[in-house]
Design an enzyme around this catalytic site. Structure first.
Site, PDB file in Angstrom:
ATOM      1  N   GLU A   1       0.827  -1.214   0.000  1.00 27.07           N
ATOM      2  CA  GLU A   1       0.000   0.000   0.000  1.00 27.07           C
ATOM      3  C   GLU A   1       0.860   1.262   0.000  1.00 27.07           C
ATOM      4  OE1 GLU A   1      -3.584  -1.850   2.758  1.00 27.07           O
ATOM      5  OE2 GLU A   1      -1.671  -1.289   3.664  1.00 27.07           O
TER       6      GLU A   1
ATOM      7  N   LYS B   1       3.646   6.881   3.022  1.00 27.76           N
ATOM      8  CA  LYS B   1       4.261   5.668   3.575  1.00 27.76           C
ATOM      9  C   LYS B   1       4.081   4.540   2.571  1.00 27.76           C
ATOM     10  CE  LYS B   1       2.524   3.056   7.242  1.00 27.76           C
ATOM     11  NZ  LYS B   1       2.424   2.683   8.670  1.00 27.76           N
TER      12      LYS B   1
ATOM     13  N   ASP C   1      -2.639 -16.105  21.753  1.00 33.50           N
ATOM     14  CA  ASP C   1      -2.241 -16.211  20.347  1.00 33.50           C
ATOM     15  C   ASP C   1      -2.346 -17.676  19.956  1.00 33.50           C
ATOM     16  OD1 ASP C   1      -0.441 -16.411  17.912  1.00 33.50           O
ATOM     17  OD2 ASP C   1      -0.111 -14.298  18.383  1.00 33.50           O
TER      18      ASP C   1
ATOM     19  N   GLY D   1      -7.893  -6.087  11.635  1.00 31.84           N
ATOM     20  CA  GLY D   1      -8.793  -6.160  10.473  1.00 31.84           C
ATOM     21  C   GLY D   1      -8.602  -4.906   9.657  1.00 31.84           C
ATOM     22  N   ASP D   2      -7.703  -4.963   8.676  1.00 39.51           N
ATOM     23  CA  ASP D   2      -7.279  -3.714   8.022  1.00 39.51           C
ATOM     24  C   ASP D   2      -7.139  -3.865   6.514  1.00 39.51           C
ATOM     25  OD1 ASP D   2      -5.073  -5.353   7.996  1.00 39.51           O
ATOM     26  OD2 ASP D   2      -3.692  -3.921   8.920  1.00 39.51           O
TER      27      ASP D   2
ATOM     28  N   ARG E   1       3.560   4.336  16.349  1.00 45.91           N
ATOM     29  CA  ARG E   1       2.462   5.249  15.991  1.00 45.91           C
ATOM     30  C   ARG E   1       1.105   4.559  16.102  1.00 45.91           C
ATOM     31  NH1 ARG E   1      -0.564   2.835  12.038  1.00 45.91           N
ATOM     32  NH2 ARG E   1      -0.376   3.669   9.943  1.00 45.91           N
TER      33      ARG E   1
ATOM     34  N   THR F   1      -4.354  -9.546  15.368  1.00 43.98           N
ATOM     35  CA  THR F   1      -4.062 -10.800  14.687  1.00 43.98           C
ATOM     36  C   THR F   1      -3.750 -10.511  13.220  1.00 43.98           C
ATOM     37  OG1 THR F   1      -6.356 -11.229  14.033  1.00 43.98           O
ATOM     38  CG2 THR F   1      -5.682 -12.002  16.203  1.00 43.98           C
TER      39      THR F   1
HETATM   40  P1  NAD Z   1       2.436 -10.443  13.355  1.00 46.93           P
HETATM   41  O1  NAD Z   1       2.320 -11.366  12.202  1.00 46.93           O
HETATM   42  O2  NAD Z   1       3.767 -10.153  13.919  1.00 46.93           O
HETATM   43  O3  NAD Z   1       1.500 -10.982  14.567  1.00 46.93           O
HETATM   44  C1  NAD Z   1       0.192 -11.427  14.358  1.00 46.93           C
HETATM   45  C2  NAD Z   1      -0.093 -12.545  15.367  1.00 46.93           C
HETATM   46  O4  NAD Z   1      -1.475 -12.913  15.244  1.00 46.93           O
HETATM   47  C3  NAD Z   1       0.717 -13.824  15.099  1.00 46.93           C
HETATM   48  O5  NAD Z   1       1.487 -14.132  16.244  1.00 46.93           O
HETATM   49  C4  NAD Z   1      -0.343 -14.881  14.812  1.00 46.93           C
HETATM   50  O6  NAD Z   1       0.016 -16.153  15.301  1.00 46.93           O
HETATM   51  C5  NAD Z   1      -1.551 -14.297  15.529  1.00 46.93           C
HETATM   52  N1  NAD Z   1      -2.849 -14.811  15.089  1.00 46.93           N
HETATM   53  C6  NAD Z   1      -3.278 -15.020  13.811  1.00 46.93           C
HETATM   54  N2  NAD Z   1      -4.558 -15.468  13.849  1.00 46.93           N
HETATM   55  C7  NAD Z   1      -4.935 -15.505  15.157  1.00 46.93           C
HETATM   56  C8  NAD Z   1      -6.145 -15.853  15.828  1.00 46.93           C
HETATM   57  N3  NAD Z   1      -7.230 -16.245  15.151  1.00 46.93           N
HETATM   58  N4  NAD Z   1      -6.177 -15.763  17.172  1.00 46.93           N
HETATM   59  C9  NAD Z   1      -5.087 -15.362  17.866  1.00 46.93           C
HETATM   60  N5  NAD Z   1      -3.918 -15.022  17.291  1.00 46.93           N
HETATM   61  C10 NAD Z   1      -3.849 -15.089  15.957  1.00 46.93           C
HETATM   62  O7  NAD Z   1       1.717  -9.085  12.909  1.00 46.93           O
HETATM   63  P2  NAD Z   1       1.798  -7.650  13.596  1.00 46.93           P
HETATM   64  O8  NAD Z   1       2.852  -6.820  12.969  1.00 46.93           O
HETATM   65  O9  NAD Z   1       1.785  -7.798  15.079  1.00 46.93           O
HETATM   66  O10 NAD Z   1       0.399  -7.036  13.119  1.00 46.93           O
HETATM   67  C11 NAD Z   1      -0.806  -7.531  13.652  1.00 46.93           C
HETATM   68  C12 NAD Z   1      -1.964  -7.061  12.793  1.00 46.93           C
HETATM   69  O11 NAD Z   1      -2.119  -5.648  12.929  1.00 46.93           O
HETATM   70  C13 NAD Z   1      -1.763  -7.319  11.296  1.00 46.93           C
HETATM   71  O12 NAD Z   1      -2.992  -7.784  10.759  1.00 46.93           O
HETATM   72  C14 NAD Z   1      -1.409  -5.961  10.711  1.00 46.93           C
HETATM   73  O13 NAD Z   1      -1.811  -5.819   9.389  1.00 46.93           O
HETATM   74  C15 NAD Z   1      -2.189  -5.045  11.651  1.00 46.93           C
HETATM   75  N6  NAD Z   1      -1.654  -3.679  11.809  1.00 46.93           N
HETATM   76  C16 NAD Z   1      -2.557  -2.678  11.856  1.00 46.93           C
HETATM   77  C17 NAD Z   1      -2.116  -1.398  12.080  1.00 46.93           C
HETATM   78  C18 NAD Z   1      -3.132  -0.277  12.202  1.00 46.93           C
HETATM   79  O14 NAD Z   1      -2.752   0.872  12.170  1.00 46.93           O
HETATM   80  N7  NAD Z   1      -4.393  -0.580  12.359  1.00 46.93           N
HETATM   81  C19 NAD Z   1      -0.753  -1.115  12.207  1.00 46.93           C
HETATM   82  C20 NAD Z   1       0.147  -2.181  12.161  1.00 46.93           C
HETATM   83  C21 NAD Z   1      -0.318  -3.476  11.968  1.00 46.93           C
END
Ligand code: NAD
Length: 343
Positions: free
Chosen positions: A58, A71, A163, A228-229, A114, A203
């Site tokens: 993105e 970004k 997790d 959920g993004d 952030r 997640t």
């Molecule tokens: P990551 O892959 O490091 O961690 C995600 C974790 O979720 C993993 O440890 C995985 O085992 C776990 N997981 C997957 N399905 C699961 C379930 N059903 N129940 C419990 N655990 C589960 O990813 P991250 O960098 O920590 O990012 C997490 C999420 O946040 C991603 O989806 C990412 O896109 C999102 N994110 C959103 C923002 C925002 O601004 N909203 C910013 C950064 C990341």
């Protein structure tokens, strides 16, 4: 050559370590709050997403008329198989007047700060008073930052972790124990959320998941849903949203990417800036379920880039990249080649 200020991944880690993680998140929180309150000054758009079977890449642009920022960020939930993080990012600030890049920075680490800062900003208006406990569902890269931010800003001192990957929960437990937090690893989502005043879902799975369902929730809980993004990537059951007061960053983007993608297009939501400026109320009663359906918005990265640029400059952590050629005659681009041959 013209030198563009640059903050590397290592430089950012050193800066955060020396200045202090909590202080950096607090500084970013203030910068993000300041920019959300001048919402109308920004030229905004939903981010441009390029999807593939494995993930998404993105571009997130924004401008306040003086400074333009963007970004680059990806989301590849299976990246751990390649020994890569799910989310990787870098970003740029540039002068609107000339287009000259003014700062280029890593944003993988900074995105986690952030996001935690934005989560806390929303929760400080949406939590029920006296919230002390938090469930962290999804214990990956973002999770420590969420815990530290909620502890420092809102006094959350009890964490319930879950997790699907036991090693992820083990790592998070270890890190949170190290900083003296009270931590309980749990066997299920239901167990983790049962005693929580706040729930962060972070997640990562490229699927329409319903990780949190309505029957799991206590009255008055605040859900900070950050995972959920993306279209086809959710965490909350529609019944959770249907029974909650729902807040978003930038509505046109969240309708596509957030958990509310599952709801009708007229499903009511409130944008965070409206709460911060007093146009709309946050939580309206103690038993209400509130949801911050966060997807991550360009403004947050703009604010984070500005904050890190100033901090890196002040602390002498900037490097310089020869990104843009310097030409004594700006029309003589061709001359660069012959000059390089002579060098
Ligand atoms: P990551 O892959 O490091 O961690 C995600 C974790 O979720 C993993 O440890 C995985 O085992 C776990 N997981 C997957 N399905 C699961 C379930 N059903 N129940 C419990 N655990 C589960 O990813 P991250 O960098 O920590 O990012 C997490 C999420 O946040 C991603 O989806 C990412 O896109 C999102 N994110 C959103 C923002 C925002 O601004 N909203 C910013 C950064 C990341």
């Amino acid at each position: 050559m013209m030198n563009t200020p640059f903050l590397s991944a290592q430089g950012a880690a050193i800066l955060v370590s020396r200045h202090g993680l909590s202080r950096c998140i607090r500084g970013m929180h203030d910068a993000i709050a300041h920019d959300f309150k001048r919402w109308e000054q920004f030229e905004k758009s939903a981010r441009l997403a390029t999807h593939s079977a494995e993930g998404v890449i993105e571009i997130m642009p924004i401008s306040d008329g003086q400074t333009y920022g963007f970004k680059y960020v990806n989301g590849h939930p299976n990246n751990h198989r390649h020994e890569l993080p799910t989310v990787m990012a870098f970003g740029v600030l540039a002068s609107v007047q000339t287009g000259l890049p003014q700062f280029i920075s890593e944003l993988t680490l900074i995105t986690a700060l952030r996001t935690a800062a934005t989560s806390v900003l929303a929760a400080s208006h949406l939590n029920k008073p006296g919230a002390r406990s938090m469930a962290l569902i999804g214990n990956g890269a973002q999770s420590e930052f969420q815990a530290v931010a909620f502890h420092e800003a809102l006094g959350i001192d009890r964490f319930y972790l879950y997790d699907t990957d036991l090693f992820a929960t083990e790592r998070l437990t270890h890190h949170l124990n190290e900083v003296g937090f009270h931590v309980t690893p749990c066997k299920s989502v239901a167990q983790a959320v049962a005693r929580a005043d706040v729930i962060t879902t972070a997640t990562a799975a490229k699927t329409r998941a319903h990780v949190v369902t309505r029957d799991m929730l206590r009255p008055g809980v605040h859900i900070n849903a950050i995972g959920g993004d993306c279209p086809g990537k959710t965490e909350l059951h529609p019944d959770v949203l249907g029974n909650a007061r729902v807040f978003v960053e930038y509505e046109p983007q969240t309708r596509i990417e957030g958990d509310i993608q599952q709801m009708p297009s007229d499903f009511p939501v409130i944008q965070l800036w409206e709460v911060l400026t007093g146009f709309a109320l946050g939580r309206t009663h103690a038993d209400q379920i509130t949801v911050f359906d966060s997807v991550g918005f360009a403004l947050e990265d703009f604010s984070a880039l500005r904050y890190m640029h100033e901090l890196a400059e002040e602390k002498g952590e900037l490097e310089y990249l020869s990104l843009i050629p310097h030409m004594s005659n700006p029309k003589d681009l061709y001359g660069l080649i012959s000059k390089a041959e002579c060098a």
